[in-house]
Design a protein around this motif. Structure first.
Motif, PDB file in Angstrom:
ATOM      1  N   MET A   1       0.876  -1.221   0.063  1.00  0.00           N
ATOM      2  CA  MET A   1      -0.049   0.018  -0.057  1.00  0.00           C
ATOM      3  C   MET A   1       0.643   1.180   0.122  1.00  0.00           C
ATOM      4  SD  MET A   1      -2.937   1.009   2.773  1.00  0.00           S
ATOM      5  CE  MET A   1      -3.815  -0.614   2.379  1.00  0.00           C
ATOM      6  N   ALA A   2       0.620   2.111  -0.852  1.00  0.00           N
ATOM      7  CA  ALA A   2       1.425   3.285  -1.111  1.00  0.00           C
ATOM      8  C   ALA A   2       1.133   4.237   0.311  1.00  0.00           C
ATOM      9  CB  ALA A   2       1.089   3.955  -2.423  1.00  0.00           C
ATOM     10  N   LEU A   3       2.109   4.369   0.876  1.00  0.00           N
ATOM     11  CA  LEU A   3       2.170   5.461   1.935  1.00  0.00           C
ATOM     12  C   LEU A   3       2.043   6.756   2.107  1.00  0.00           C
ATOM     13  CD1 LEU A   3       4.061   3.120   4.818  1.00  0.00           C
ATOM     14  CD2 LEU A   3       1.710   3.268   4.274  1.00  0.00           C
ATOM     15  N   VAL A   4       2.904   7.285   1.074  1.00  0.00           N
ATOM     16  CA  VAL A   4       2.854   8.605   0.855  1.00  0.00           C
ATOM     17  C   VAL A   4       2.958   8.927  -0.655  1.00  0.00           C
ATOM     18  CG1 VAL A   4       4.381  10.846   1.109  1.00  0.00           C
ATOM     19  CG2 VAL A   4       4.694   8.855   2.739  1.00  0.00           C
ATOM     20  N   ALA A   5       1.743   9.709  -1.115  1.00  0.00           N
ATOM     21  CA  ALA A   5       1.681   9.956  -2.522  1.00  0.00           C
ATOM     22  C   ALA A   5       2.385  11.347  -2.677  1.00  0.00           C
ATOM     23  CB  ALA A   5       0.075  10.505  -2.718  1.00  0.00           C
ATOM     24  N   ALA A   6       2.796  11.519  -3.972  1.00  0.00           N
ATOM     25  CA  ALA A   6       3.506  12.612  -4.377  1.00  0.00           C
ATOM     26  C   ALA A   6       3.122  13.931  -3.720  1.00  0.00           C
ATOM     27  CB  ALA A   6       3.498  12.613  -5.792  1.00  0.00           C
ATOM     28  N   GLY A   7       1.787  13.909  -3.620  1.00  0.00           N
ATOM     29  CA  GLY A   7       1.343  15.487  -3.227  1.00  0.00           C
ATOM     30  C   GLY A   7       1.864  15.747  -1.550  1.00  0.00           C
ATOM     31  N   LEU A   8       1.862  14.403  -1.004  1.00  0.00           N
ATOM     32  CA  LEU A   8       2.228  14.479   0.423  1.00  0.00           C
ATOM     33  C   LEU A   8       3.645  14.371   0.729  1.00  0.00           C
ATOM     34  CD1 LEU A   8      -0.796  12.174   1.862  1.00  0.00           C
ATOM     35  CD2 LEU A   8      -0.496  14.601   1.804  1.00  0.00           C
ATOM     36  N   VAL A   9       4.523  14.258  -0.085  1.00  0.00           N
ATOM     37  CA  VAL A   9       6.070  14.291   0.102  1.00  0.00           C
ATOM     38  C   VAL A   9       6.336  15.512   0.698  1.00  0.00           C
ATOM     39  CG1 VAL A   9       8.297  14.060  -0.826  1.00  0.00           C
ATOM     40  CG2 VAL A   9       6.643  12.533  -1.682  1.00  0.00           C
ATOM     41  N   GLY A  42      -2.580   3.656   8.346  1.00  0.00           N
ATOM     42  CA  GLY A  42      -3.445   3.828   7.257  1.00  0.00           C
ATOM     43  C   GLY A  42      -2.850   4.379   6.025  1.00  0.00           C
ATOM     44  N   ASP A  43      -3.633   4.441   4.786  1.00  0.00           N
ATOM     45  CA  ASP A  43      -3.233   5.165   3.406  1.00  0.00           C
ATOM     46  C   ASP A  43      -3.513   6.472   3.386  1.00  0.00           C
ATOM     47  OD1 ASP A  43      -5.767   5.106   3.244  1.00  0.00           O
ATOM     48  OD2 ASP A  43      -5.967   3.396   1.593  1.00  0.00           O
ATOM     49  N   THR A  44      -3.165   7.136   2.332  1.00  0.00           N
ATOM     50  CA  THR A  44      -3.396   8.480   2.096  1.00  0.00           C
ATOM     51  C   THR A  44      -4.881   8.848   2.009  1.00  0.00           C
ATOM     52  OG1 THR A  44      -3.147   7.970  -0.153  1.00  0.00           O
ATOM     53  CG2 THR A  44      -1.174   8.493   0.650  1.00  0.00           C
ATOM     54  N   SER A  45      -5.684   8.004   1.720  1.00  0.00           N
ATOM     55  CA  SER A  45      -7.168   8.212   1.648  1.00  0.00           C
ATOM     56  C   SER A  45      -7.836   8.470   3.120  1.00  0.00           C
ATOM     57  CB  SER A  45      -7.924   7.104   1.093  1.00  0.00           C
ATOM     58  OG  SER A  45      -9.233   7.327   1.208  1.00  0.00           O
ATOM     59  N   ARG A  46      -7.253   7.628   3.996  1.00  0.00           N
ATOM     60  CA  ARG A  46      -7.462   7.836   5.444  1.00  0.00           C
ATOM     61  C   ARG A  46      -6.952   9.062   5.932  1.00  0.00           C
ATOM     62  NH1 ARG A  46      -6.779   2.729   9.515  1.00  0.00           N
ATOM     63  NH2 ARG A  46      -8.762   2.190   8.323  1.00  0.00           N
ATOM     64  N   ARG A  49      -8.970  12.066   5.252  1.00  0.00           N
ATOM     65  CA  ARG A  49     -10.055  12.260   6.046  1.00  0.00           C
ATOM     66  C   ARG A  49      -9.769  12.704   7.488  1.00  0.00           C
ATOM     67  NH1 ARG A  49     -11.602   7.824   2.364  1.00  0.00           N
ATOM     68  NH2 ARG A  49     -13.656   8.017   1.773  1.00  0.00           N
ATOM     69  N   TYR A  50      -8.651  12.195   8.092  1.00  0.00           N
ATOM     70  CA  TYR A  50      -8.457  12.622   9.407  1.00  0.00           C
ATOM     71  C   TYR A  50      -7.595  14.112   9.212  1.00  0.00           C
ATOM     72  CZ  TYR A  50      -8.362   8.388  12.137  1.00  0.00           C
ATOM     73  OH  TYR A  50      -8.747   7.340  13.228  1.00  0.00           O
ATOM     74  N   GLU A  51      -7.189  14.740   8.353  1.00  0.00           N
ATOM     75  CA  GLU A  51      -6.598  15.820   8.366  1.00  0.00           C
ATOM     76  C   GLU A  51      -8.052  16.953   7.994  1.00  0.00           C
ATOM     77  OE1 GLU A  51      -3.958  17.027   8.871  1.00  0.00           O
ATOM     78  OE2 GLU A  51      -2.598  15.094   8.346  1.00  0.00           O
ATOM     79  N   GLU A  52      -8.949  16.443   7.257  1.00  0.00           N
ATOM     80  CA  GLU A  52     -10.291  17.169   7.190  1.00  0.00           C
ATOM     81  C   GLU A  52     -10.866  17.280   8.815  1.00  0.00           C
ATOM     82  OE1 GLU A  52     -14.271  17.364   4.846  1.00  0.00           O
ATOM     83  OE2 GLU A  52     -12.795  15.976   4.336  1.00  0.00           O
ATOM     84  N   ALA A  53     -10.916  16.144   9.357  1.00  0.00           N
ATOM     85  CA  ALA A  53     -11.530  16.052  10.655  1.00  0.00           C
ATOM     86  C   ALA A  53     -10.984  16.949  11.468  1.00  0.00           C
ATOM     87  CB  ALA A  53     -11.452  14.566  11.099  1.00  0.00           C
ATOM     88  N   VAL A  54      -9.467  16.856  11.653  1.00  0.00           N
ATOM     89  CA  VAL A  54      -8.602  17.458  12.641  1.00  0.00           C
ATOM     90  C   VAL A  54      -8.881  18.759  12.307  1.00  0.00           C
ATOM     91  CG1 VAL A  54      -6.203  18.292  13.150  1.00  0.00           C
ATOM     92  CG2 VAL A  54      -6.810  15.843  13.176  1.00  0.00           C
ATOM     93  N   ALA A  55      -8.863  19.464  10.948  1.00  0.00           N
ATOM     94  CA  ALA A  55      -9.040  20.935  10.742  1.00  0.00           C
ATOM     95  C   ALA A  55     -10.460  21.225  11.603  1.00  0.00           C
ATOM     96  CB  ALA A  55      -9.112  21.281   9.368  1.00  0.00           C
ATOM     97  N   MET A 342     -18.328   4.835   6.154  1.00  0.00           N
ATOM     98  CA  MET A 342     -17.975   3.541   6.550  1.00  0.00           C
ATOM     99  C   MET A 342     -16.624   3.089   6.345  1.00  0.00           C
ATOM    100  SD  MET A 342     -20.923   2.474   7.804  1.00  0.00           S
ATOM    101  CE  MET A 342     -22.353   2.587   7.820  1.00  0.00           C
ATOM    102  N   SER A 343     -15.535   4.039   6.025  1.00  0.00           N
ATOM    103  CA  SER A 343     -14.376   3.700   5.766  1.00  0.00           C
ATOM    104  C   SER A 343     -13.526   3.004   7.087  1.00  0.00           C
ATOM    105  CB  SER A 343     -13.539   4.908   5.120  1.00  0.00           C
ATOM    106  OG  SER A 343     -13.484   5.734   6.072  1.00  0.00           O
ATOM    107  N   ARG A 344     -13.952   3.605   8.064  1.00  0.00           N
ATOM    108  CA  ARG A 344     -13.330   3.109   9.213  1.00  0.00           C
ATOM    109  C   ARG A 344     -14.182   1.981   9.806  1.00  0.00           C
ATOM    110  NH1 ARG A 344     -12.425   7.958  13.405  1.00  0.00           N
ATOM    111  NH2 ARG A 344     -14.756   8.314  13.022  1.00  0.00           N
TER     112      ARG A 344
END
Length: 425
Positions: A1-9, A42-46, A49-55, A342-344
């Motif tokens: 599973m890719a942990l860090v997408a290019a946009g998150l490097v 988790g992966d970048t999709s999770r 979601r967490y970043e949006e919730a934390v904001a 339902m992703s979690r």
């Protein structure tokens, strides 16, 4: 599973995050707001979601800055074990039931009872779920979502093969016959279609099977079953491998982490019900549906709701009240419920579940768990310390079995020796 997408490097910060983890920049805390560290696997999709919730949490709590980091499952626990040794765990961390006892009994995470009903609301959580987060009467984590095992079938592929899906009350022998029918019909297709991957490699499924027999995985800090039980379980796969009913282990390795069901090389899989969404994303065609697990007694299904994810508070947090408030928000906020869907897993909190209207696959997962209500037992208490080690050994040894490199009796002896070593510590 890719942990860090290019946009998150760009968010990787040397010296800030643990090895293998992505982290946000550290805010300055001198004379400034409270800073909390929050980590999850988790992966970048999770992560998105967490970043949006934390904001949202930070918007409602302007005095708190939350520093986030994430990693894949293996790197996540490597990092947490390192931090635990140095008493530097993040204020809030995603917790799995397999590791709860270990971290709680070692004093690395805090009991949350003083915060329940105040900073953390639990009145919207199922009573049957809380025992899974309790040790010696104290609560050490908050379940944010639930899942349970299900048979996931590709009904479109089955129709093409001319095979009927398994019945909701199928016995284990009938289920194996269904897998055999699939593999027989799938030998002439491209790609070749097998019945499923080897379901006997799932320790949680073995626990459910034991429950169907009136037995338990653990009892009084020891094992609640005998060698003959495990031998009977692992012997189920022997003839299925011999007759090329199950996906060959070397082919599973070649898939490099892709889900065989998702790419259409199997027509069924026993897995966690919330994986329905993940499997569906792996293929452009094929309608996936949830079917109850096999059982030889429809009234004894051995099923329970497992906390798919939990949140725990570090025992060394300098801001435990704020950290508890973050746990509450990520568990109970309707807005967070809408973000994650339902992703979690199915939201454990009725307030979070009320935050969105499930449709499509999300609705199917919710309806599946609701249909099991008459058969569910209370969630079992947290597994013994070392459960993660035993689960890893269970998978490794059963994989050796699938390659034919040892006999069932040898495999059973090896796992019991591993269990004896872990349980006496």
């Amino acid at each position: 599973m890719a942990l860090v997408a290019a946009g998150l490097v760009s968010v990787l910060v040397a010296g800030c995050s643990s090895p293998g983890e992505a982290s946000a920049d550290d805010p300055t805390t001198d004379g400034g707001p409270v800073a909390l560290d929050f980590a999850w696997w988790g992966d970048t999709s999770r992560a998105e979601r967490y970043e949006e919730a934390v904001a949202l949490f930070e918007k409602e709590n302007p005095n708190v800055d939350v520093r986030t980091r994430f990693a894949g499952w293996g790197d996540y626990w490597t990092a947490r074990n390192t931090e635990a040794a140095g008493n530097s765990l993040p204020d809030v961390m995603q917790m799995d039931v397999a590791y709860l006892t270990e971290y709680a009994t070692n004093g690395q995470i805090a009991a949350l009872d003083d915060y329940l009903g105040a900073e953390i609301a639990t009145d919207g959580l199922p009573e049957s779920l809380l025992p899974a987060a309790q040790i010696d009467g104290e609560t050490y984590a908050i379940p944010t979502s639930t899942n349970t095992l299900a048979t996931i079938v590709n009904t479109d592929l089955l129709a093409t093969l001319g095979v009927e899906p398994p019945a909701s009350d199928a016995t284990w022998d009938e289920y194996d016959e269904f897998l055999t029918d699939v593999a027989t019909a799938g030998r002439s297709t491209t790609p070749v279609v097998y019945g499923s991957v080897d379901y006997t490699q799932i320790l949680w499924l073995f626990q459910i099977w034991l429950g169907q027999q009136g037995k338990t995985l653990f009892e009084d800090d020891g094992l609640g079953f005998e060698k003959a039980d495990l031998a009977q379980w692992w012997e189920r796969a022997a003839s299925l491998h011999e007759n090329a009913v199950l996906l060959p282990p070397d082919r599973q390795t070649q898939l490099e982490g892709a889900d065989a069901l998702g790419v259409g090389e199997t027509a069924a899989d026993i897995s966690w019900d919330n994986f329905l969404v993940r499997f569906s994303e792996g293929t452009d065609e094929g309608d996936l549906n949830l079917v109850p697990l096999p059982t030889d007694d429809p009234d004894e299904r051995g099923l329970f709701l497992k906390p798919s994810l939990m949140l725990a508070l570090s025992a060394n947090s300098e801001h435990p009240a704020e950290a508890a408030a973050l746990i509450d928000f990520l568990t109970n906020s309707p807005e967070v419920g809408e973000i994650f869907g339902m992703s979690r897993g199915v939201p454990a909190s009725s307030a979070a579940l009320a935050g969105f209207e499930p449709t499509g696959l999300d609705l199917q997962i919710l309806e599946y768990e609701e249909s099991l209500t008459p058969y569910l037992t209370n969630s079992p208490p947290p597994p013994v310390a070392g459960f993660g080690t035993l689960e890893t050994a269970f998978v490794r040894i059963s994989q050796d079995l699938s390659y034919g490199s040892m006999s069932v009796d040898q495999a059973v002896d090896e796992w019991f020796a591993e269990a004896e070593s872990v349980l006496v510590q």
